[in-house]
Design an enzyme around this catalytic site. Sequence first.
Site, PDB file in Angstrom:
ATOM      1  N   TYR A  23       0.988  -1.143   0.094  1.00 43.21           N
ATOM      2  CA  TYR A  23       0.013  -0.048   0.008  1.00 43.21           C
ATOM      3  C   TYR A  23       0.795   1.356  -0.076  1.00 43.21           C
ATOM      4  O   TYR A  23       1.633   1.617   1.073  1.00 43.21           O
ATOM      5  CB  TYR A  23      -0.807  -0.131   1.275  1.00 43.21           C
ATOM      6  CG  TYR A  23      -2.048  -0.960   0.963  1.00 43.21           C
ATOM      7  CD1 TYR A  23      -2.239  -1.789   0.106  1.00 43.21           C
ATOM      8  CD2 TYR A  23      -2.858  -1.184   2.345  1.00 43.21           C
ATOM      9  CE1 TYR A  23      -3.140  -2.898   0.351  1.00 43.21           C
ATOM     10  CE2 TYR A  23      -3.870  -1.963   2.237  1.00 43.21           C
ATOM     11  CZ  TYR A  23      -4.005  -2.980   1.277  1.00 43.21           C
ATOM     12  OH  TYR A  23      -5.119  -3.827   1.283  1.00 43.21           O
ATOM     13  N   PRO A  55     -16.280  -3.244   0.874  1.00 48.32           N
ATOM     14  CA  PRO A  55     -17.866  -3.542   1.100  1.00 48.32           C
ATOM     15  C   PRO A  55     -18.617  -2.565   0.354  1.00 48.32           C
ATOM     16  O   PRO A  55     -19.749  -2.813   0.141  1.00 48.32           O
ATOM     17  CB  PRO A  55     -17.934  -3.125   2.764  1.00 48.32           C
ATOM     18  CG  PRO A  55     -16.866  -2.306   2.918  1.00 48.32           C
ATOM     19  CD  PRO A  55     -15.587  -2.538   2.295  1.00 48.32           C
TER      20      PRO A  55
END
Length: 346
Positions: free
Chosen positions: A62, A214
Amino acid sequence: MEHRLLGRSGFRVPVLGFGAGTFGGQGPLFSAWGRTDVDEAREMIAICLEAGVSLFDTADVYSDGASERVLGEALQGRRHEAILSTKLTLPAGPAPNDRGWSRHHLIGGVEAALRRLRTEHIDLLQLHAFDAATPVELMLRTLDDLVRSGKVRSIGASNFAGWQLMKALAAADRLGTERFVANQTYYSLVGRDYEWELMPLGIDQGLGAIVWSPLGWGRLTGRIRRGQPLPEGSRLHQTAGFAPPVEDERLFRVVEAMDTVAQETGRNLPQIAINWLLQRPTVSSVLIGARDATQLRQNLGAIGWQLSAAQMARLDAASAVTPPYPYYPYWNGQFTELAPPAVPLG
Protein backbone atom coordinates in the site's frame (compact mmCIF):
# COMPACT_ATOMS: atom_id res chain seq x y z
CA MET A 1 -18.93 -2.34 19.58
CA GLU A 2 -19.80 -5.96 18.86
CA HIS A 3 -16.87 -8.38 18.68
CA ARG A 4 -16.78 -11.73 16.88
CA LEU A 5 -14.42 -14.68 16.88
CA LEU A 6 -11.80 -14.62 14.16
CA GLY A 7 -12.29 -18.13 12.83
CA ARG A 8 -11.16 -20.76 15.33
CA SER A 9 -8.42 -18.61 16.83
CA GLY A 10 -10.28 -17.85 20.06
CA PHE A 11 -9.40 -14.21 19.35
CA ARG A 12 -12.18 -11.66 18.99
CA VAL A 13 -12.16 -8.74 16.60
CA PRO A 14 -14.55 -5.79 16.25
CA VAL A 15 -17.20 -6.16 13.54
CA LEU A 16 -15.80 -3.02 11.93
CA GLY A 17 -12.11 -2.62 11.16
CA PHE A 18 -10.32 0.28 9.51
CA GLY A 19 -8.59 -0.20 6.17
CA ALA A 20 -5.52 2.01 5.99
CA GLY A 21 -5.20 1.92 2.20
CA THR A 22 -5.90 5.67 2.21
CA PHE A 23 -2.81 6.33 4.33
CA GLY A 24 0.23 7.61 2.41
CA GLY A 25 -1.44 8.04 -0.97
CA GLN A 26 1.36 7.14 -3.36
CA GLY A 27 1.04 5.64 -6.85
CA PRO A 28 -1.88 5.63 -9.32
CA LEU A 29 -4.10 3.22 -7.36
CA PHE A 30 -3.58 4.33 -3.77
CA SER A 31 -3.48 8.05 -4.48
CA ALA A 32 -6.99 7.61 -5.91
CA TRP A 33 -8.08 6.07 -2.61
CA GLY A 34 -6.74 8.89 -0.45
CA ARG A 35 -3.67 10.83 0.68
CA THR A 36 -3.99 10.76 4.47
CA ASP A 37 -0.89 12.09 6.28
CA VAL A 38 0.20 11.34 9.85
CA ASP A 39 -1.78 14.12 11.53
CA GLU A 40 -4.98 13.17 9.69
CA ALA A 41 -4.34 9.50 10.42
CA ARG A 42 -3.92 10.24 14.11
CA GLU A 43 -7.31 11.98 14.15
CA MET A 44 -9.04 9.08 12.39
CA ILE A 45 -7.38 6.51 14.65
CA ALA A 46 -8.66 8.43 17.68
CA ILE A 47 -12.20 8.39 16.25
CA CYS A 48 -11.92 4.65 15.56
CA LEU A 49 -10.62 3.74 19.00
CA GLU A 50 -13.26 5.84 20.71
CA ALA A 51 -15.92 3.92 18.76
CA GLY A 52 -14.31 0.54 19.53
CA VAL A 53 -12.83 0.04 16.05
CA SER A 54 -9.48 -1.37 17.16
CA LEU A 55 -8.57 -3.45 14.08
CA PHE A 56 -6.34 -1.61 11.59
CA ASP A 57 -5.44 -3.31 8.32
CA THR A 58 -2.67 -2.42 5.87
CA ALA A 59 -0.11 -4.09 3.57
CA ASP A 60 3.50 -3.68 2.51
CA VAL A 61 2.45 -2.72 -1.03
CA TYR A 62 0.00 0.00 0.00
CA SER A 63 1.67 3.18 -1.25
CA ASP A 64 5.02 1.34 -1.36
CA GLY A 65 5.12 0.96 2.41
CA ALA A 66 3.93 4.49 3.20
CA SER A 67 0.62 3.18 4.57
CA GLU A 68 2.45 1.07 7.17
CA ARG A 69 4.76 3.96 8.05
CA VAL A 70 1.91 6.45 8.51
CA LEU A 71 -0.14 3.95 10.52
CA GLY A 72 2.81 3.05 12.73
CA GLU A 73 3.69 6.66 13.47
CA ALA A 74 0.08 7.67 14.08
CA LEU A 75 -0.40 4.78 16.54
CA GLN A 76 2.54 5.75 18.73
CA GLY A 77 1.41 5.79 22.35
CA ARG A 78 -1.74 3.82 21.50
CA ARG A 79 -0.31 0.62 20.04
CA HIS A 80 -1.56 -1.38 23.03
CA GLU A 81 -5.14 -0.45 22.11
CA ALA A 82 -4.87 -1.65 18.52
CA ILE A 83 -5.04 -4.92 16.60
CA LEU A 84 -2.56 -4.62 13.72
CA SER A 85 -3.05 -6.57 10.51
CA THR A 86 -0.76 -6.42 7.50
CA LYS A 87 -0.10 -8.46 4.37
CA LEU A 88 2.87 -9.76 2.35
CA THR A 89 3.69 -11.61 -0.90
CA LEU A 90 2.72 -9.19 -3.69
CA PRO A 91 5.74 -7.59 -5.43
CA ALA A 92 7.15 -5.09 -2.93
CA GLY A 93 10.31 -4.07 -4.76
CA PRO A 94 12.37 -4.57 -7.93
CA ALA A 95 14.54 -7.44 -6.72
CA PRO A 96 13.68 -11.02 -7.77
CA ASN A 97 13.04 -12.06 -4.16
CA ASP A 98 10.90 -9.05 -3.19
CA ARG A 99 7.75 -11.14 -3.62
CA GLY A 100 6.17 -14.51 -2.91
CA TRP A 101 6.36 -16.61 0.23
CA SER A 102 9.89 -17.92 0.17
CA ARG A 103 11.51 -18.12 3.60
CA HIS A 104 13.76 -15.25 2.54
CA HIS A 105 10.88 -12.94 1.67
CA LEU A 106 8.53 -13.86 4.52
CA ILE A 107 11.13 -13.32 7.23
CA GLY A 108 12.58 -10.21 5.60
CA GLY A 109 9.12 -8.85 4.85
CA VAL A 110 7.96 -9.27 8.44
CA GLU A 111 11.11 -7.59 9.77
CA ALA A 112 10.59 -4.64 7.38
CA ALA A 113 6.90 -4.37 8.29
CA LEU A 114 7.73 -4.35 12.01
CA ARG A 115 10.12 -1.44 11.44
CA ARG A 116 7.60 0.54 9.39
CA LEU A 117 4.80 -0.14 11.86
CA ARG A 118 7.04 0.67 14.84
CA THR A 119 5.91 -2.41 16.72
CA GLU A 120 7.33 -5.63 18.13
CA HIS A 121 4.61 -7.91 16.82
CA ILE A 122 1.96 -8.19 14.12
CA ASP A 123 -1.39 -9.41 15.42
CA LEU A 124 -2.55 -10.83 12.09
CA LEU A 125 -0.23 -11.52 9.16
CA GLN A 126 -1.98 -12.42 5.92
CA LEU A 127 -0.56 -13.71 2.67
CA HIS A 128 -1.75 -11.28 0.00
CA ALA A 129 -1.77 -13.82 -2.85
CA PHE A 130 -1.02 -17.46 -3.61
CA ASP A 131 2.57 -18.32 -4.60
CA ALA A 132 2.55 -21.36 -6.90
CA ALA A 133 6.36 -21.37 -7.15
CA THR A 134 6.99 -22.15 -3.46
CA PRO A 135 5.82 -25.29 -1.62
CA VAL A 136 3.05 -24.61 0.89
CA GLU A 137 4.95 -26.76 3.41
CA LEU A 138 7.90 -24.35 3.35
CA MET A 139 5.59 -21.36 3.71
CA LEU A 140 3.74 -22.91 6.67
CA ARG A 141 6.92 -23.85 8.52
CA THR A 142 8.22 -20.31 8.06
CA LEU A 143 4.99 -18.76 9.34
CA ASP A 144 5.00 -21.24 12.23
CA ASP A 145 8.52 -20.09 13.15
CA LEU A 146 7.40 -16.45 13.02
CA VAL A 147 4.49 -17.18 15.35
CA ARG A 148 6.71 -19.12 17.76
CA SER A 149 9.18 -16.23 17.77
CA GLY A 150 6.45 -13.85 18.95
CA LYS A 151 6.74 -11.58 15.93
CA VAL A 152 3.37 -12.74 14.56
CA ARG A 153 0.30 -13.77 16.57
CA SER A 154 -2.11 -15.22 13.96
CA ILE A 155 -2.01 -15.92 10.23
CA GLY A 156 -4.46 -15.68 7.35
CA ALA A 157 -4.79 -15.51 3.59
CA SER A 158 -6.21 -13.07 1.08
CA ASN A 159 -7.30 -13.45 -2.55
CA PHE A 160 -6.86 -17.25 -2.55
CA ALA A 161 -9.02 -19.60 -4.58
CA GLY A 162 -10.87 -22.26 -2.62
CA TRP A 163 -8.52 -25.08 -3.63
CA GLN A 164 -5.50 -22.97 -2.69
CA LEU A 165 -6.88 -22.28 0.76
CA MET A 166 -7.79 -25.92 1.29
CA LYS A 167 -4.35 -27.06 0.14
CA ALA A 168 -2.70 -24.84 2.75
CA LEU A 169 -5.13 -25.83 5.51
CA ALA A 170 -4.71 -29.54 4.82
CA ALA A 171 -0.93 -29.19 4.80
CA ALA A 172 -1.02 -27.33 8.13
CA ASP A 173 -3.09 -30.13 9.65
CA ARG A 174 -0.67 -32.72 8.28
CA LEU A 175 2.42 -30.87 9.54
CA GLY A 176 0.95 -29.69 12.83
CA THR A 177 1.85 -26.06 12.09
CA GLU A 178 -0.06 -22.83 12.62
CA ARG A 179 -3.24 -22.72 10.59
CA PHE A 180 -4.95 -19.85 8.76
CA VAL A 181 -7.74 -18.39 10.87
CA ALA A 182 -8.75 -15.52 8.56
CA ASN A 183 -9.61 -15.04 4.92
CA GLN A 184 -9.47 -11.41 3.82
CA THR A 185 -11.78 -11.28 0.85
CA TYR A 186 -13.68 -9.05 -1.52
CA TYR A 187 -17.41 -9.28 -0.79
CA SER A 188 -20.23 -6.83 -1.44
CA LEU A 189 -23.79 -6.54 -2.70
CA VAL A 190 -22.36 -6.28 -6.24
CA GLY A 191 -19.59 -8.83 -5.65
CA ARG A 192 -21.06 -12.02 -4.21
CA ASP A 193 -18.64 -14.56 -5.73
CA TYR A 194 -17.30 -15.19 -2.19
CA GLU A 195 -20.50 -17.09 -1.41
CA TRP A 196 -20.03 -19.79 -4.05
CA GLU A 197 -17.04 -21.64 -2.61
CA LEU A 198 -15.14 -19.56 -0.07
CA MET A 199 -18.08 -19.09 2.30
CA PRO A 200 -18.88 -22.83 2.55
CA LEU A 201 -15.14 -23.46 2.99
CA GLY A 202 -15.04 -20.87 5.77
CA ILE A 203 -17.95 -22.54 7.55
CA ASP A 204 -16.41 -25.99 7.22
CA GLN A 205 -12.80 -25.05 8.07
CA GLY A 206 -13.34 -22.29 10.63
CA LEU A 207 -12.10 -19.24 8.73
CA GLY A 208 -13.35 -15.80 9.66
CA ALA A 209 -13.93 -13.47 6.72
CA ILE A 210 -12.41 -10.01 6.90
CA VAL A 211 -14.20 -8.13 4.13
CA TRP A 212 -12.49 -5.50 1.99
CA SER A 213 -14.21 -3.04 -0.35
CA PRO A 214 -17.71 -3.49 1.11
CA LEU A 215 -18.95 -0.69 -1.16
CA GLY A 216 -17.96 -2.51 -4.34
CA TRP A 217 -15.04 -0.23 -5.24
CA GLY A 218 -17.15 2.86 -4.58
CA ARG A 219 -20.14 1.73 -6.64
CA LEU A 220 -22.49 1.58 -3.64
CA THR A 221 -22.02 5.11 -2.31
CA GLY A 222 -25.20 6.31 -4.01
CA ARG A 223 -23.37 8.61 -6.40
CA ILE A 224 -23.64 6.32 -9.43
CA ARG A 225 -27.15 6.48 -10.89
CA ARG A 226 -29.10 5.17 -13.85
CA GLY A 227 -28.97 7.54 -16.83
CA GLN A 228 -26.21 9.70 -15.32
CA PRO A 229 -22.50 9.86 -16.20
CA LEU A 230 -19.90 8.67 -13.74
CA PRO A 231 -19.36 11.54 -11.25
CA GLU A 232 -16.19 13.54 -11.81
CA GLY A 233 -14.86 12.78 -8.34
CA SER A 234 -15.45 9.03 -8.51
CA ARG A 235 -12.38 6.92 -7.80
CA LEU A 236 -13.51 4.56 -10.58
CA HIS A 237 -12.00 7.00 -13.08
CA GLN A 238 -8.57 5.92 -11.77
CA THR A 239 -9.29 2.40 -10.47
CA ALA A 240 -11.68 0.92 -13.06
CA GLY A 241 -8.87 -1.25 -14.40
CA PHE A 242 -8.40 -2.83 -10.96
CA ALA A 243 -12.06 -3.19 -9.96
CA PRO A 244 -14.03 -6.37 -10.78
CA PRO A 245 -16.59 -5.63 -13.51
CA VAL A 246 -20.27 -5.19 -12.66
CA GLU A 247 -23.02 -5.05 -15.26
CA ASP A 248 -24.71 -1.65 -15.26
CA GLU A 249 -28.23 -3.05 -15.05
CA ARG A 250 -27.37 -5.17 -12.03
CA LEU A 251 -25.71 -2.22 -10.29
CA PHE A 252 -28.71 0.03 -10.88
CA ARG A 253 -31.08 -2.70 -9.68
CA VAL A 254 -29.11 -3.06 -6.45
CA VAL A 255 -28.84 0.70 -5.87
CA GLU A 256 -32.57 1.17 -6.42
CA ALA A 257 -33.36 -1.59 -3.92
CA MET A 258 -31.00 0.11 -1.47
CA ASP A 259 -32.83 3.40 -2.06
CA THR A 260 -36.05 1.76 -0.93
CA VAL A 261 -34.38 0.38 2.19
CA ALA A 262 -32.84 3.80 2.87
CA GLN A 263 -36.28 5.41 2.85
CA GLU A 264 -37.52 2.78 5.32
CA THR A 265 -34.57 2.97 7.69
CA GLY A 266 -33.34 6.55 7.41
CA ARG A 267 -29.83 5.19 6.72
CA ASN A 268 -27.55 6.03 3.81
CA LEU A 269 -26.47 3.55 1.16
CA PRO A 270 -22.96 2.80 2.50
CA GLN A 271 -24.42 2.05 5.94
CA ILE A 272 -26.96 -0.32 4.36
CA ALA A 273 -24.28 -2.10 2.29
CA ILE A 274 -22.11 -2.68 5.37
CA ASN A 275 -25.01 -3.75 7.58
CA TRP A 276 -26.06 -6.33 4.96
CA LEU A 277 -22.57 -7.83 5.08
CA LEU A 278 -22.59 -8.03 8.86
CA GLN A 279 -25.61 -10.33 8.69
CA ARG A 280 -23.94 -12.77 6.27
CA PRO A 281 -22.41 -16.10 7.43
CA THR A 282 -18.68 -16.28 8.29
CA VAL A 283 -18.16 -12.49 8.35
CA SER A 284 -15.99 -11.59 11.34
CA SER A 285 -15.18 -7.99 10.43
CA VAL A 286 -15.83 -5.50 7.64
CA LEU A 287 -13.07 -3.05 6.77
CA ILE A 288 -14.27 0.50 6.33
CA GLY A 289 -12.13 3.17 4.71
CA ALA A 290 -12.42 6.93 4.78
CA ARG A 291 -10.73 9.91 3.18
CA ASP A 292 -11.61 12.18 6.11
CA ALA A 293 -13.17 12.21 9.58
CA THR A 294 -16.64 13.08 8.28
CA GLN A 295 -16.76 10.06 5.98
CA LEU A 296 -15.42 7.85 8.76
CA ARG A 297 -18.14 8.91 11.21
CA GLN A 298 -20.79 8.24 8.56
CA ASN A 299 -19.48 4.71 8.01
CA LEU A 300 -19.52 4.06 11.75
CA GLY A 301 -23.28 4.49 11.50
CA ALA A 302 -23.47 1.06 9.87
CA ILE A 303 -23.68 -0.64 13.28
CA GLY A 304 -26.03 -0.43 16.26
CA TRP A 305 -29.07 -1.44 14.20
CA GLN A 306 -30.12 -4.25 11.85
CA LEU A 307 -31.82 -4.60 8.53
CA SER A 308 -35.07 -6.55 8.85
CA ALA A 309 -35.53 -10.01 7.34
CA ALA A 310 -37.70 -8.48 4.61
CA GLN A 311 -35.09 -5.84 3.80
CA MET A 312 -32.34 -8.46 3.67
CA ALA A 313 -34.49 -10.54 1.32
CA ARG A 314 -35.08 -7.52 -0.94
CA LEU A 315 -31.37 -6.81 -1.18
CA ASP A 316 -30.57 -10.50 -1.70
CA ALA A 317 -33.00 -10.68 -4.59
CA ALA A 318 -31.78 -7.48 -6.24
CA SER A 319 -28.13 -8.55 -6.07
CA ALA A 320 -28.54 -12.25 -6.88
CA VAL A 321 -26.70 -13.89 -9.75
CA THR A 322 -26.64 -17.53 -10.85
CA PRO A 323 -23.27 -19.07 -9.97
CA PRO A 324 -21.37 -21.05 -12.61
CA TYR A 325 -21.07 -24.83 -12.58
CA PRO A 326 -20.48 -26.69 -10.31
CA TYR A 327 -21.99 -24.31 -7.75
CA TYR A 328 -25.40 -23.54 -9.20
CA PRO A 329 -27.11 -26.88 -8.35
CA TYR A 330 -26.71 -26.05 -4.66
CA TRP A 331 -28.21 -22.62 -5.19
CA ASN A 332 -31.26 -23.54 -7.22
CA GLY A 333 -32.44 -26.23 -4.82
CA GLN A 334 -31.46 -29.37 -6.73
CA PHE A 335 -29.20 -30.65 -3.96
CA THR A 336 -30.57 -28.80 -0.96
CA GLU A 337 -29.88 -31.66 1.43
CA LEU A 338 -26.19 -31.62 0.41
CA ALA A 339 -25.64 -27.89 0.76
CA PRO A 340 -23.43 -26.67 3.64
CA PRO A 341 -25.28 -25.14 6.61
CA ALA A 342 -25.36 -21.33 6.51
CA VAL A 343 -24.26 -20.87 10.10
CA PRO A 344 -22.20 -17.85 11.23
CA LEU A 345 -18.89 -18.49 12.95
CA GLY A 346 -19.99 -17.05 16.30
